[in-house]
Write a protein that holds these residues in place. Structure first.
Motif, PDB file in Angstrom:
ATOM      1  N   ASP A 129      21.552   3.987  45.391  1.00 61.30           N
ATOM      2  CA  ASP A 129      21.049   3.846  46.771  1.00 61.30           C
ATOM      3  C   ASP A 129      20.752   5.204  47.405  1.00 61.30           C
ATOM      4  OD1 ASP A 129      20.926   1.169  46.879  1.00 61.30           O
ATOM      5  OD2 ASP A 129      22.919   0.888  47.792  1.00 61.30           O
ATOM      6  N   MET A 130      21.640   6.147  47.165  1.00 56.44           N
ATOM      7  CA  MET A 130      21.407   7.500  47.705  1.00 56.44           C
ATOM      8  C   MET A 130      20.110   8.076  47.135  1.00 56.44           C
ATOM      9  SD  MET A 130      25.066   9.300  47.278  1.00 56.44           S
ATOM     10  CE  MET A 130      26.458   9.059  48.340  1.00 56.44           C
ATOM     11  N   TRP A 131      19.900   7.858  45.851  1.00 62.00           N
ATOM     12  CA  TRP A 131      18.711   8.397  45.191  1.00 62.00           C
ATOM     13  C   TRP A 131      17.451   7.702  45.731  1.00 62.00           C
ATOM     14  CZ3 TRP A 131      16.343  12.201  43.348  1.00 62.00           C
ATOM     15  CH2 TRP A 131      15.302  12.116  42.423  1.00 62.00           C
ATOM     16  N   ARG A 132      17.551   6.373  45.937  1.00 62.01           N
ATOM     17  CA  ARG A 132      16.408   5.644  46.506  1.00 62.01           C
ATOM     18  C   ARG A 132      16.063   6.224  47.877  1.00 62.01           C
ATOM     19  NH1 ARG A 132      18.385   0.873  46.366  1.00 62.01           N
ATOM     20  NH2 ARG A 132      17.439   0.120  44.436  1.00 62.01           N
ATOM     21  N   ASN A 133      17.111   6.500  48.624  1.00 66.39           N
ATOM     22  CA  ASN A 133      16.934   7.075  49.955  1.00 66.39           C
ATOM     23  C   ASN A 133      16.256   8.455  49.880  1.00 66.39           C
ATOM     24  OD1 ASN A 133      17.327   6.628  52.681  1.00 66.39           O
ATOM     25  ND2 ASN A 133      19.050   8.074  52.719  1.00 66.39           N
ATOM     26  N   ASP A 134      16.691   9.256  48.919  1.00 67.93           N
ATOM     27  CA  ASP A 134      16.065  10.584  48.725  1.00 67.93           C
ATOM     28  C   ASP A 134      14.577  10.436  48.414  1.00 67.93           C
ATOM     29  OD1 ASP A 134      18.257  12.158  49.229  1.00 67.93           O
ATOM     30  OD2 ASP A 134      18.781  12.503  47.133  1.00 67.93           O
ATOM     31  N   ILE A 135      14.283   9.492  47.535  1.00 66.07           N
ATOM     32  CA  ILE A 135      12.864   9.302  47.156  1.00 66.07           C
ATOM     33  C   ILE A 135      12.069   8.852  48.382  1.00 66.07           C
ATOM     34  CG2 ILE A 135      11.267   7.951  45.733  1.00 66.07           C
ATOM     35  CD1 ILE A 135      13.493   7.718  43.635  1.00 66.07           C
ATOM     36  N   HIS A 136      12.636   7.914  49.145  1.00 64.22           N
ATOM     37  CA  HIS A 136      11.895   7.415  50.309  1.00 64.22           C
ATOM     38  C   HIS A 136      11.683   8.507  51.356  1.00 64.22           C
ATOM     39  CE1 HIS A 136      12.823   2.947  49.277  1.00 64.22           C
ATOM     40  NE2 HIS A 136      11.983   3.524  48.469  1.00 64.22           N
ATOM     41  N   ALA A 164      11.499  11.658  50.755  1.00 66.17           N
ATOM     42  CA  ALA A 164      10.486  12.572  50.196  1.00 66.17           C
ATOM     43  C   ALA A 164       9.095  11.982  50.411  1.00 66.17           C
ATOM     44  CB  ALA A 164      10.752  12.806  48.714  1.00 66.17           C
ATOM     45  N   LEU A 165       8.970  10.686  50.172  1.00 63.80           N
ATOM     46  CA  LEU A 165       7.642  10.062  50.316  1.00 63.80           C
ATOM     47  C   LEU A 165       7.181  10.047  51.770  1.00 63.80           C
ATOM     48  CD1 LEU A 165       7.829   7.170  47.695  1.00 63.80           C
ATOM     49  CD2 LEU A 165       6.604   9.335  47.540  1.00 63.80           C
ATOM     50  N   GLU A 166       8.135   9.929  52.677  1.00 65.22           N
ATOM     51  CA  GLU A 166       7.761  10.005  54.106  1.00 65.22           C
ATOM     52  C   GLU A 166       7.164  11.365  54.435  1.00 65.22           C
ATOM     53  OE1 GLU A 166      10.880   9.083  56.989  1.00 65.22           O
ATOM     54  OE2 GLU A 166      11.190   7.215  55.872  1.00 65.22           O
ATOM     55  N   LEU A 167       7.737  12.409  53.823  1.00 64.75           N
ATOM     56  CA  LEU A 167       7.229  13.762  54.087  1.00 64.75           C
ATOM     57  C   LEU A 167       5.879  13.979  53.396  1.00 64.75           C
ATOM     58  CD1 LEU A 167      10.550  15.797  53.630  1.00 64.75           C
ATOM     59  CD2 LEU A 167       9.523  15.040  55.778  1.00 64.75           C
ATOM     60  N   GLN A 204      16.371  19.471  46.617  1.00 62.07           N
ATOM     61  CA  GLN A 204      17.298  18.810  45.654  1.00 62.07           C
ATOM     62  C   GLN A 204      17.773  17.436  46.122  1.00 62.07           C
ATOM     63  OE1 GLN A 204      16.584  20.574  43.476  1.00 62.07           O
ATOM     64  NE2 GLN A 204      16.706  22.721  43.999  1.00 62.07           N
ATOM     65  N   SER A 205      18.266  17.311  47.362  1.00 63.51           N
ATOM     66  CA  SER A 205      18.675  16.010  47.891  1.00 63.51           C
ATOM     67  C   SER A 205      18.668  16.117  49.416  1.00 63.51           C
ATOM     68  CB  SER A 205      20.084  15.669  47.392  1.00 63.51           C
ATOM     69  OG  SER A 205      20.561  14.510  48.046  1.00 63.51           O
ATOM     70  N   PHE A 206      18.582  14.962  50.063  1.00 61.73           N
ATOM     71  CA  PHE A 206      18.691  14.972  51.532  1.00 61.73           C
ATOM     72  C   PHE A 206      20.092  14.540  51.956  1.00 61.73           C
ATOM     73  CE2 PHE A 206      14.206  14.310  50.593  1.00 61.73           C
ATOM     74  CZ  PHE A 206      13.613  15.269  51.407  1.00 61.73           C
ATOM     75  N   ASP A 207      20.923  14.223  50.978  1.00 61.57           N
ATOM     76  CA  ASP A 207      22.255  13.680  51.269  1.00 61.57           C
ATOM     77  C   ASP A 207      23.277  14.817  51.367  1.00 61.57           C
ATOM     78  OD1 ASP A 207      23.816  10.772  50.800  1.00 61.57           O
ATOM     79  OD2 ASP A 207      25.003  12.596  50.432  1.00 61.57           O
ATOM     80  N   ASP A 208      23.915  14.919  52.531  1.00 58.81           N
ATOM     81  CA  ASP A 208      24.814  16.059  52.760  1.00 58.81           C
ATOM     82  C   ASP A 208      25.981  16.107  51.781  1.00 58.81           C
ATOM     83  OD1 ASP A 208      23.145  16.692  54.769  1.00 58.81           O
ATOM     84  OD2 ASP A 208      24.459  16.062  56.413  1.00 58.81           O
ATOM     85  N   ILE A 247       8.173  20.020  46.548  1.00 59.01           N
ATOM     86  CA  ILE A 247       9.624  19.996  46.763  1.00 59.01           C
ATOM     87  C   ILE A 247      10.323  19.679  45.441  1.00 59.01           C
ATOM     88  CG2 ILE A 247       9.394  19.289  49.195  1.00 59.01           C
ATOM     89  CD1 ILE A 247      10.447  16.543  48.390  1.00 59.01           C
ATOM     90  N   ASP A 248      11.508  20.247  45.297  1.00 59.45           N
ATOM     91  CA  ASP A 248      12.331  19.954  44.110  1.00 59.45           C
ATOM     92  C   ASP A 248      13.388  18.934  44.494  1.00 59.45           C
ATOM     93  OD1 ASP A 248      11.028  21.894  42.731  1.00 59.45           O
ATOM     94  OD2 ASP A 248      12.732  23.263  42.563  1.00 59.45           O
ATOM     95  N   LEU A 249      13.571  17.944  43.642  1.00 57.53           N
ATOM     96  CA  LEU A 249      14.648  16.973  43.811  1.00 57.53           C
ATOM     97  C   LEU A 249      15.461  16.913  42.522  1.00 57.53           C
ATOM     98  CD1 LEU A 249      12.729  13.953  45.430  1.00 57.53           C
ATOM     99  CD2 LEU A 249      14.160  15.636  46.611  1.00 57.53           C
ATOM    100  N   MET A 250      16.723  16.471  42.652  1.00 59.17           N
ATOM    101  CA  MET A 250      17.556  16.321  41.446  1.00 59.17           C
ATOM    102  C   MET A 250      18.239  14.965  41.456  1.00 59.17           C
ATOM    103  SD  MET A 250      19.319  20.056  41.177  1.00 59.17           S
ATOM    104  CE  MET A 250      19.889  19.963  39.504  1.00 59.17           C
ATOM    105  N   PHE A 251      18.413  14.412  40.270  1.00 56.47           N
ATOM    106  CA  PHE A 251      19.156  13.149  40.175  1.00 56.47           C
ATOM    107  C   PHE A 251      20.241  13.267  39.097  1.00 56.47           C
ATOM    108  CE2 PHE A 251      17.058  11.581  36.310  1.00 56.47           C
ATOM    109  CZ  PHE A 251      15.835  12.254  36.360  1.00 56.47           C
ATOM    110  N   GLY A 252      21.155  12.268  39.127  1.00 58.42           N
ATOM    111  CA  GLY A 252      22.302  12.347  38.214  1.00 58.42           C
ATOM    112  C   GLY A 252      23.325  13.335  38.742  1.00 58.42           C
TER     113      GLY A 252
END
Ligand code: SF4
Length: 397
Positions: free
Chosen positions: A179-186, A188-191, A132-136, A167-172
């Protein structure tokens, strides 16, 4: 030929189908979730697996096609203890010969080297990880029980065992910035998982999330921000080589979800467990009632007079031709390839096909759909308005 005859003639020639197994327990409830699940403290895993096996045994004649995919969803299937998971897999083994994809949904918190080995031994070929997100702070706000570090660790551990991970991610999400969402996408792409599902947060009726919003204790993400997030997702993932094959799903070449694709392609599936849905690939849909106790009691009692009739436990719905047509348009248009006109014509006839093309022409003038001799599909401009465009396309067909 009437619509019903035409469907009978073209339908039910299924070369494959899927099996969905609902594991109806979660350790804690995420605040946005309206899936059917109960707390795992009350779980009697042995009886639950007994009930699943018993339901499958009873419904075995519905399996009129080779099983191509198995999907353990939930709830949280990764909570299934080793012994019960292996027992369920051993029970399904005779049907697995034709299975090409066996997915289990896992929570990052439940991933360990031991459990990865167990899932692999059971025959799983694909993990679907609910990150869903990498942001705590965001994860805390939506009630997830893992943190970003755990998610990355779990993914890396899983990568040593599985070569097909979604992997599942969520936005909104509440408090989530661009910025947090951009970070999540990046991250995810690293993985670089083979598959990414990304959903915009929905405020479902009766969830804690909706109550918080309605009582003014939580602010909904502005629509424009959600749209920017969605656009960013599409751009970044497309640039990284992911095929945006369904509105919310992205895959590296060759890694589309076969199980979920079969839902969108009207293939048959059997759903086991409370609240699970089934479809015969033609016009019959069945839905198990969301009654955990009743489900377990019925399927483990070995007694027809246990107070839970078949009708109570499983509702059968016969879809009309109109409903089938609408569903066909709604699901096919979510996919990049859209509606194959030949197939639509074969299933629903000339009149319905002409109406569909007429609707598509006026939407094409506004740049919302692309219409060729063989297909109708959504344009990129229409992705954000997909629900409205698809409904307009389906009208009067
Ligand atoms: S773990 Fe999944 S099924 Fe369980 S409450 Fe959270 S989102 Fe819902």
């Amino acid at each position: 030929m009437t619509g019903k005859e035409r469907l009978a003639d073209s339908g039910m020639k299924h070369h494959d189908g899927g099996l969905y197994v609902h594991v109806a327990y979660c350790r804690s409830k995420c605040i946005y979730c309206d899936f059917f699940s109960a707390g795992d403290r009350i779980a009697d895993w042995r009886r639950y697996v007994d009930a699943l096996c018993s339901e499958f045994r009873y419904r075995i004649e519905e399996l009129a096609w080779p099983l191509r995919t198995i999907y353990f969803g939930g709830g949280t299937p990764s909570l299934l203890p080793e012994r019960e998971f292996m027992r369920l897999c051993a029970f399904l083994k005779p049907f697995m010969e034709t299975v090409e994809e066996f997915t289990i949904e896992v929570n990052p918190d439940d991933v360990s080297e031991d459990m990865l080995a167990v899932w692999e031994r059971g025959g799983v070929t694909r993990l679907s990880m609910g990150i869903q997100s990498f942001d705590d702070s965001v994860l805390r706000a939506i009630g997830r029980r893992h943190d970003g570090h755990t998610a990355v660790q779990a993914y890396r551990m899983a990568r040593n065992v599985f070569d097909n991970i979604s992997i599942d991610l969520m936005f909104g999400l509440p408090g989530q910035t661009l910025d947090m969402w951009r970070n999540d996408i990046h991250l995810a792409l690293e993985l670089r998982p083979e598959h990414i599902s990304a959903y915009s947060l929905m405020y479902e009726e009766g969830t804690a999330l909706t109550l918080l919003r309605d009582s003014g204790r939580l602010e909904e993400t502005p629509e424009e921000l959600s749209e920017m997030m969605f656009r960013m997702l599409i751009e970044e993932l497309s640039e990284a080589g992911y095929d945006h094959y369904e509105i919310s799903n992205f895959a590296l070449p060759g890694f589309r979800s076969r199980h979920n694709s079969s839902y969108w392609l009207q293939k048959p599936y059997i759903g086991l467990g409370p609240s699970a849905q089934s479809y015969d690939g033609d016009s019959v849909r069945k839905g198990n009632s969301a009654d955990l106790r009743g489900y377990i009691r019925h399927w483990t009692s070995g007694n027809e007079d246990d107070g839970c009739s078949e009708e109570y436990l499983m509702e059968t719905e016969h879809l009309t031709v109109g409903e089938l047509k609408e569903e066909y348009v709604l699901t096919r248009m979510r996919m990049r390839e859209g509606i194959p006109l030949r197939d639509f014509f074969d299933r629903f006839g000339e009149e319905a096909c002409s109406t569909l093309i007429k609707n598509a022409r006026s939407l094409a003038e506004n740049g919302m759909v692309s219409l060729s001799d063989s297909n109708i599909s959504l344009t990129e401009n229409a992705i954000l308005l997909s629900d409205a465009v698809i409904l307009a396309l389906a009208s009067d067909c």
